[in-house]
Write a protein that holds these residues in place. Structure first.
Motif, mmCIF file in Angstrom:
data_model
loop_
_atom_site.group_PDB
_atom_site.id
_atom_site.type_symbol
_atom_site.label_atom_id
_atom_site.label_comp_id
_atom_site.label_asym_id
_atom_site.label_seq_id
_atom_site.Cartn_x
_atom_site.Cartn_y
_atom_site.Cartn_z
ATOM 1 N N SER A 30 -0.864 46.630 6.384
ATOM 2 C CA SER A 30 -0.247 47.832 6.945
ATOM 3 C C SER A 30 1.104 47.484 7.562
ATOM 4 O O SER A 30 1.406 46.317 7.839
ATOM 5 N N VAL A 31 1.908 48.503 7.807
ATOM 6 C CA VAL A 31 3.192 48.309 8.474
ATOM 7 C C VAL A 31 2.956 47.709 9.857
ATOM 8 O O VAL A 31 3.693 46.827 10.304
ATOM 9 N N ALA A 32 1.907 48.153 10.522
ATOM 10 C CA ALA A 32 1.580 47.620 11.847
ATOM 11 C C ALA A 32 1.263 46.125 11.774
ATOM 12 O O ALA A 32 1.715 45.346 12.616
ATOM 13 N N ARG A 33 0.487 45.714 10.772
ATOM 14 C CA ARG A 33 0.140 44.291 10.622
ATOM 15 C C ARG A 33 1.393 43.458 10.325
ATOM 16 O O ARG A 33 1.578 42.374 10.892
ATOM 17 N N ILE A 34 2.261 43.968 9.457
ATOM 18 C CA ILE A 34 3.499 43.253 9.140
ATOM 19 C C ILE A 34 4.369 43.130 10.389
ATOM 20 O O ILE A 34 4.911 42.064 10.679
ATOM 21 N N THR A 35 4.475 44.212 11.140
ATOM 22 C CA THR A 35 5.280 44.203 12.366
ATOM 23 C C THR A 35 4.759 43.162 13.335
ATOM 24 O O THR A 35 5.528 42.380 13.907
ATOM 25 N N LYS A 36 3.449 43.127 13.527
ATOM 26 C CA LYS A 36 2.861 42.163 14.466
ATOM 27 C C LYS A 36 3.042 40.735 13.970
ATOM 28 O O LYS A 36 3.293 39.824 14.770
ATOM 29 N N ASP A 37 2.949 40.509 12.681
ATOM 30 C CA ASP A 37 3.145 39.168 12.132
ATOM 31 C C ASP A 37 4.597 38.699 12.283
ATOM 32 O O ASP A 37 4.850 37.529 12.535
ATOM 33 N N VAL A 38 5.530 39.632 12.127
ATOM 34 C CA VAL A 38 6.943 39.286 12.227
ATOM 35 C C VAL A 38 7.386 39.159 13.688
ATOM 36 O O VAL A 38 8.246 38.355 14.015
ATOM 37 N N GLN A 39 6.767 39.968 14.551
ATOM 38 C CA GLN A 39 7.103 39.966 15.977
ATOM 39 C C GLN A 39 5.833 39.720 16.803
ATOM 40 O O GLN A 39 5.336 40.613 17.484
ATOM 41 N N PRO A 40 5.289 38.515 16.756
ATOM 42 C CA PRO A 40 4.005 38.248 17.415
ATOM 43 C C PRO A 40 4.030 38.382 18.938
ATOM 44 O O PRO A 40 2.982 38.549 19.556
ATOM 45 N N ASP A 41 5.204 38.339 19.539
ATOM 46 C CA ASP A 41 5.289 38.426 20.991
ATOM 47 C C ASP A 41 5.322 39.854 21.527
ATOM 48 O O ASP A 41 5.420 40.047 22.740
#
Length: 70
Positions: A30-41
């Motif tokens: 999901s877009v949310a998963r990609i966002t969290k992976d790219v911006q883990p902080d």
């Protein structure tokens, strides 16, 4: 972004990217998963990001923006 590799149109045709029968959207994150992976902080959880992104993508992604009257 440090590097970008472009491909010729022939590569896209050979990969059958335009053939819908080759698509398997269920395996994509999901877009949310990609966002969290790219911006883990980020403080938001994947669930919170999904609540933020899902309605916007579902309701407005392919709809033209409203033009102001005037």
């Amino acid at each position: 972004m440090e590097e970008v590799f472009t491909h010729c149109a022939k590569a896209f045709l050979r990969a059958q990217l335009w053939d819908q029968q080759t698509w398997n959207p269920g395996i994509l994150p999901s877009v949310a998963r990609i966002t969290k992976d790219v911006q883990p902080d980020t403080e938001e959880t994947v669930e919170e990001l999904d609540q933020y992104y899902a309605p916007a993508y579902r309701e407005r992604l392919y709809r033209p923006a409203e033009m102001p009257a005037g």
